[in-house]
Design a protein around this motif. Structure first.
Motif, PDB file in Angstrom:
ATOM      1  N   PHE A 118      -4.580   5.541  19.169  1.00 55.44           N
ATOM      2  CA  PHE A 118      -4.144   6.933  19.030  1.00 55.44           C
ATOM      3  C   PHE A 118      -2.933   7.224  19.907  1.00 55.44           C
ATOM      4  O   PHE A 118      -1.944   7.798  19.453  1.00 55.44           O
ATOM      5  CB  PHE A 118      -5.304   7.876  19.371  1.00 55.44           C
ATOM      6  N   PHE A 119      -2.979   6.807  21.179  1.00 53.40           N
ATOM      7  CA  PHE A 119      -1.857   7.077  22.064  1.00 53.40           C
ATOM      8  C   PHE A 119      -0.645   6.210  21.750  1.00 53.40           C
ATOM      9  O   PHE A 119       0.490   6.642  21.950  1.00 53.40           O
ATOM     10  CB  PHE A 119      -2.272   6.940  23.529  1.00 53.40           C
ATOM     11  N   SER A 120      -0.847   5.012  21.250  1.00 57.50           N
ATOM     12  CA  SER A 120       0.310   4.215  20.837  1.00 57.50           C
ATOM     13  C   SER A 120       0.981   4.850  19.625  1.00 57.50           C
ATOM     14  O   SER A 120       2.195   4.795  19.480  1.00 57.50           O
ATOM     15  CB  SER A 120      -0.090   2.772  20.546  1.00 57.50           C
ATOM     16  N   TYR A 121       0.195   5.472  18.770  1.00 59.06           N
ATOM     17  CA  TYR A 121       0.746   6.191  17.621  1.00 59.06           C
ATOM     18  C   TYR A 121       1.539   7.416  18.080  1.00 59.06           C
ATOM     19  O   TYR A 121       2.641   7.671  17.601  1.00 59.06           O
ATOM     20  CB  TYR A 121      -0.385   6.606  16.679  1.00 59.06           C
ATOM     21  N   LEU A 122       0.989   8.157  19.042  1.00 58.63           N
ATOM     22  CA  LEU A 122       1.665   9.371  19.512  1.00 58.63           C
ATOM     23  C   LEU A 122       2.854   9.075  20.419  1.00 58.63           C
ATOM     24  O   LEU A 122       3.929   9.657  20.256  1.00 58.63           O
ATOM     25  CB  LEU A 122       0.681  10.264  20.268  1.00 58.63           C
ATOM     26  N   LEU A 123       2.664   8.201  21.390  1.00 56.21           N
ATOM     27  CA  LEU A 123       3.689   8.000  22.419  1.00 56.21           C
ATOM     28  C   LEU A 123       4.750   6.975  22.047  1.00 56.21           C
ATOM     29  O   LEU A 123       5.914   7.121  22.430  1.00 56.21           O
ATOM     30  CB  LEU A 123       3.025   7.590  23.736  1.00 56.21           C
ATOM     31  N   HIS A 124       4.357   5.931  21.322  1.00 56.36           N
ATOM     32  CA  HIS A 124       5.296   4.862  21.009  1.00 56.36           C
ATOM     33  C   HIS A 124       5.693   4.824  19.544  1.00 56.36           C
ATOM     34  O   HIS A 124       6.381   3.900  19.117  1.00 56.36           O
ATOM     35  CB  HIS A 124       4.702   3.508  21.415  1.00 56.36           C
ATOM     36  N   ASN A 125       5.265   5.821  18.799  1.00 54.27           N
ATOM     37  CA  ASN A 125       5.599   5.933  17.379  1.00 54.27           C
ATOM     38  C   ASN A 125       5.256   4.676  16.584  1.00 54.27           C
ATOM     39  O   ASN A 125       6.022   4.243  15.723  1.00 54.27           O
ATOM     40  CB  ASN A 125       7.075   6.295  17.200  1.00 54.27           C
ATOM     41  N   GLU A 126       4.102   4.104  16.898  1.00 52.31           N
ATOM     42  CA  GLU A 126       3.626   2.955  16.130  1.00 52.31           C
ATOM     43  C   GLU A 126       3.353   3.398  14.700  1.00 52.31           C
ATOM     44  O   GLU A 126       2.862   4.497  14.467  1.00 52.31           O
ATOM     45  CB  GLU A 126       2.339   2.400  16.737  1.00 52.31           C
ATOM     46  N   ARG A 127       3.666   2.549  13.759  1.00 48.41           N
ATOM     47  CA  ARG A 127       3.414   2.867  12.362  1.00 48.41           C
ATOM     48  C   ARG A 127       2.033   2.347  11.982  1.00 48.41           C
ATOM     49  O   ARG A 127       1.698   1.209  12.259  1.00 48.41           O
ATOM     50  CB  ARG A 127       4.477   2.240  11.496  1.00 48.41           C
ATOM     51  N   LEU A 128       1.263   3.206  11.378  1.00 46.33           N
ATOM     52  CA  LEU A 128      -0.075   2.845  10.917  1.00 46.33           C
ATOM     53  C   LEU A 128      -0.108   2.852   9.395  1.00 46.33           C
ATOM     54  O   LEU A 128       0.452   3.742   8.765  1.00 46.33           O
ATOM     55  CB  LEU A 128      -1.117   3.820  11.460  1.00 46.33           C
ATOM     56  N   SER A 129      -0.793   1.883   8.847  1.00 44.65           N
ATOM     57  CA  SER A 129      -0.954   1.847   7.396  1.00 44.65           C
ATOM     58  C   SER A 129      -1.984   2.896   6.975  1.00 44.65           C
ATOM     59  O   SER A 129      -2.675   3.482   7.812  1.00 44.65           O
ATOM     60  CB  SER A 129      -1.409   0.455   6.949  1.00 44.65           C
ATOM     61  N   PHE A 130      -2.073   3.097   5.697  1.00 46.76           N
ATOM     62  CA  PHE A 130      -3.053   4.049   5.178  1.00 46.76           C
ATOM     63  C   PHE A 130      -4.469   3.643   5.576  1.00 46.76           C
ATOM     64  O   PHE A 130      -5.281   4.473   5.981  1.00 46.76           O
ATOM     65  CB  PHE A 130      -2.936   4.147   3.652  1.00 46.76           C
TER      66      PHE A 130
END
Length: 80
Positions: free
Chosen positions: A48-60
């Motif tokens: 969750f924090f890598s998605y928010l802070l580092h703009n990691e792309r997550l697949s569907f």
């Protein structure tokens, strides 16, 4: 560079030790089934924090997995 590695390694070790201490205290206080569920889903916080802070792309599929984990933890709180 070596001093920086020692610093971050020390911080990680302290946080890990504190987390295990809190986990053991939670096992004393609460039901093991709920405590283990929450403790084992700690990867959710990392993703969750890598998605928010580092703009990691997550697949569907990954987004659906995070939503399912969140729903599962939320619903587990209602189980007595």
């Amino acid at each position: 560079m070596k001093l920086k590695s020692i610093y971050f390694g020390s911080i990680a070790g302290i946080c890990s030790g504190a987390g295990l201490y809190l986990y053991s205290q939670a096992l004393i206080i609460g039901p093991a089934s709920l405590v283990a569920l929450i403790f084992s889903s700690r990867i959710f916080v990392i993703v969750f924090f890598s998605y928010l802070l580092h703009n990691e792309r997550l697949s569907f599929f990954q987004k659906c997995s995070l939503a399912t984990i969140t729903l599962g933890i939320s619903l587990a709180g209602f189980v007595k």
